[in-house]
Design a protein around this motif. Structure first.
Motif, PDB file in Angstrom:
ATOM      1  N   ILE A 127       3.298  -0.929 -63.464  1.00  0.00           N
ATOM      2  CA  ILE A 127       2.110  -1.599 -62.941  1.00  0.00           C
ATOM      3  C   ILE A 127       2.578  -2.843 -62.197  1.00  0.00           C
ATOM      4  O   ILE A 127       3.279  -3.688 -62.770  1.00  0.00           O
ATOM      5  CB  ILE A 127       1.131  -2.014 -64.068  1.00  0.00           C
ATOM      6  N   ASP A 128       2.227  -2.939 -60.939  1.00  0.00           N
ATOM      7  CA  ASP A 128       2.506  -4.151 -60.155  1.00  0.00           C
ATOM      8  C   ASP A 128       1.542  -5.216 -60.670  1.00  0.00           C
ATOM      9  O   ASP A 128       0.330  -5.108 -60.496  1.00  0.00           O
ATOM     10  CB  ASP A 128       2.280  -3.848 -58.676  1.00  0.00           C
ATOM     11  N   ASP A 129       2.069  -6.241 -61.367  1.00  0.00           N
ATOM     12  CA  ASP A 129       1.215  -7.257 -61.980  1.00  0.00           C
ATOM     13  C   ASP A 129       0.403  -8.053 -60.953  1.00  0.00           C
ATOM     14  O   ASP A 129      -0.682  -8.546 -61.269  1.00  0.00           O
ATOM     15  CB  ASP A 129       2.045  -8.212 -62.850  1.00  0.00           C
ATOM     16  N   ALA A 130       0.885  -8.167 -59.718  1.00  0.00           N
ATOM     17  CA  ALA A 130       0.179  -8.942 -58.694  1.00  0.00           C
ATOM     18  C   ALA A 130      -1.032  -8.191 -58.137  1.00  0.00           C
ATOM     19  O   ALA A 130      -2.043  -8.798 -57.802  1.00  0.00           O
ATOM     20  CB  ALA A 130       1.127  -9.318 -57.559  1.00  0.00           C
ATOM     21  N   THR A 131      -0.908  -6.852 -58.050  1.00  0.00           N
ATOM     22  CA  THR A 131      -1.985  -6.080 -57.428  1.00  0.00           C
ATOM     23  C   THR A 131      -2.690  -5.129 -58.397  1.00  0.00           C
ATOM     24  O   THR A 131      -3.663  -4.483 -58.013  1.00  0.00           O
ATOM     25  CB  THR A 131      -1.435  -5.231 -56.262  1.00  0.00           C
ATOM     26  N   SER A 132      -2.186  -5.002 -59.616  1.00  0.00           N
ATOM     27  CA  SER A 132      -2.695  -4.065 -60.630  1.00  0.00           C
ATOM     28  C   SER A 132      -2.570  -2.611 -60.188  1.00  0.00           C
ATOM     29  O   SER A 132      -3.252  -1.735 -60.700  1.00  0.00           O
ATOM     30  CB  SER A 132      -4.147  -4.378 -60.991  1.00  0.00           C
ATOM     31  N   PRO A 161       8.969   3.611 -56.386  1.00  0.00           N
ATOM     32  CA  PRO A 161       8.864   2.826 -55.148  1.00  0.00           C
ATOM     33  C   PRO A 161       8.793   1.346 -55.554  1.00  0.00           C
ATOM     34  O   PRO A 161       8.097   0.991 -56.513  1.00  0.00           O
ATOM     35  CB  PRO A 161       7.539   3.284 -54.536  1.00  0.00           C
ATOM     36  N   ALA A 162       9.519   0.505 -54.846  1.00  0.00           N
ATOM     37  CA  ALA A 162       9.531  -0.924 -55.186  1.00  0.00           C
ATOM     38  C   ALA A 162       8.190  -1.565 -54.838  1.00  0.00           C
ATOM     39  O   ALA A 162       7.596  -1.247 -53.809  1.00  0.00           O
ATOM     40  CB  ALA A 162      10.651  -1.634 -54.446  1.00  0.00           C
ATOM     41  N   PRO A 163       7.719  -2.462 -55.702  1.00  0.00           N
ATOM     42  CA  PRO A 163       6.501  -3.205 -55.343  1.00  0.00           C
ATOM     43  C   PRO A 163       6.826  -4.176 -54.204  1.00  0.00           C
ATOM     44  O   PRO A 163       7.997  -4.441 -53.928  1.00  0.00           O
ATOM     45  CB  PRO A 163       6.141  -3.941 -56.632  1.00  0.00           C
ATOM     46  N   PRO A 164       5.812  -4.742 -53.549  1.00  0.00           N
ATOM     47  CA  PRO A 164       6.083  -5.697 -52.469  1.00  0.00           C
ATOM     48  C   PRO A 164       6.892  -6.898 -52.970  1.00  0.00           C
ATOM     49  O   PRO A 164       6.848  -7.225 -54.161  1.00  0.00           O
ATOM     50  CB  PRO A 164       4.691  -6.147 -52.012  1.00  0.00           C
ATOM     51  N   SER A 222       5.452  -9.495 -55.282  1.00  0.00           N
ATOM     52  CA  SER A 222       5.254  -9.210 -56.704  1.00  0.00           C
ATOM     53  C   SER A 222       6.475  -9.683 -57.477  1.00  0.00           C
ATOM     54  O   SER A 222       7.580  -9.172 -57.283  1.00  0.00           O
ATOM     55  CB  SER A 222       5.051  -7.719 -56.929  1.00  0.00           C
ATOM     56  N   LYS A 223       6.289 -10.624 -58.352  1.00  0.00           N
ATOM     57  CA  LYS A 223       7.401 -11.208 -59.109  1.00  0.00           C
ATOM     58  C   LYS A 223       7.618 -10.530 -60.454  1.00  0.00           C
ATOM     59  O   LYS A 223       8.703 -10.591 -61.016  1.00  0.00           O
ATOM     60  CB  LYS A 223       7.175 -12.711 -59.315  1.00  0.00           C
TER      61      LYS A 223
END
Length: 171
Positions: A101-106, A145-148, A151-152
């Motif tokens: 889960i990309d924490d910045a974008t959910s 796939p890598a998150p942007p 996204s930290k």
């Protein structure tokens, strides 16, 4: 055994080096000198186990450790270690249930597949990732796939395992 024959042009030393022991044998017939060089082996130093970024209880009393999470190019690789006190403990993680889960974008991100439709993960059999979690820990990995770059942190979900929340992404 390694046998060395002294040669005058080699400039050999009369003393063996600190990590070699030499033995001489002079044959009565012909006065041939043979030196046997015995090499002392350096002790093998085992590789230190990787430190866990986070640990969570896994299925059947096992423990799952996240030991590496890194982005290379556009791919994020998560590497895990599974261990158990049981002598026989093999876990099966459903591959379609593993996600980040990309924490910045959910946004939920699933494991990548290659051009042939095969999961980019270790030890996949059918739709499950088979992992040996015996006394000797098993290592398994999956590629996403890598998150942007903005996204930290990400959270990682494995079936029947507590989530790995807020894990920093290494780029």
């Amino acid at each position: 055994m390694f046998t060395a024959f002294p040669l005058a042009a080699c400039g050999s030393s009369d003393q063996p080096s600190s990590n070699q022991a030499a033995a001489s044998d002079t044959s009565a017939a012909g006065g041939v000198t043979r030196e046997a060089v015995v090499r002392e082996e350096a002790p093998v130093t085992p590789i230190a186990p990787a430190a866990a970024i986070q640990s969570q209880p896994g299925p059947d009393g096992s423990q799952v450790d996240l030991i590496k999470l890194a982005v290379t190019g556009d791919i994020l690789t998560a590497t895990f270690r599974c261990s158990s006190q049981d002598k026989i403990n093999t876990e099966a993680f459903r591959v379609d249930g593993i996600s980040i889960i990309d924490d910045a974008t959910s946004q939920r991100i699933s494991i990548l597949k290659d051009n042939a439709g095969d999961w980019l993960a270790s030890s996949v059999s059918g739709n499950s990732m088979m992992v040996s979690c015996e006394v000797k820990p098993g290592i398994f990995w999956a590629k996403f796939p890598a998150p942007p770059a903005t996204s930290k942190t990400v959270s990682i979900n494995l079936p029947n395992t507590a989530p790995f929340d807020g894990v920093p992404v290494t780029r």
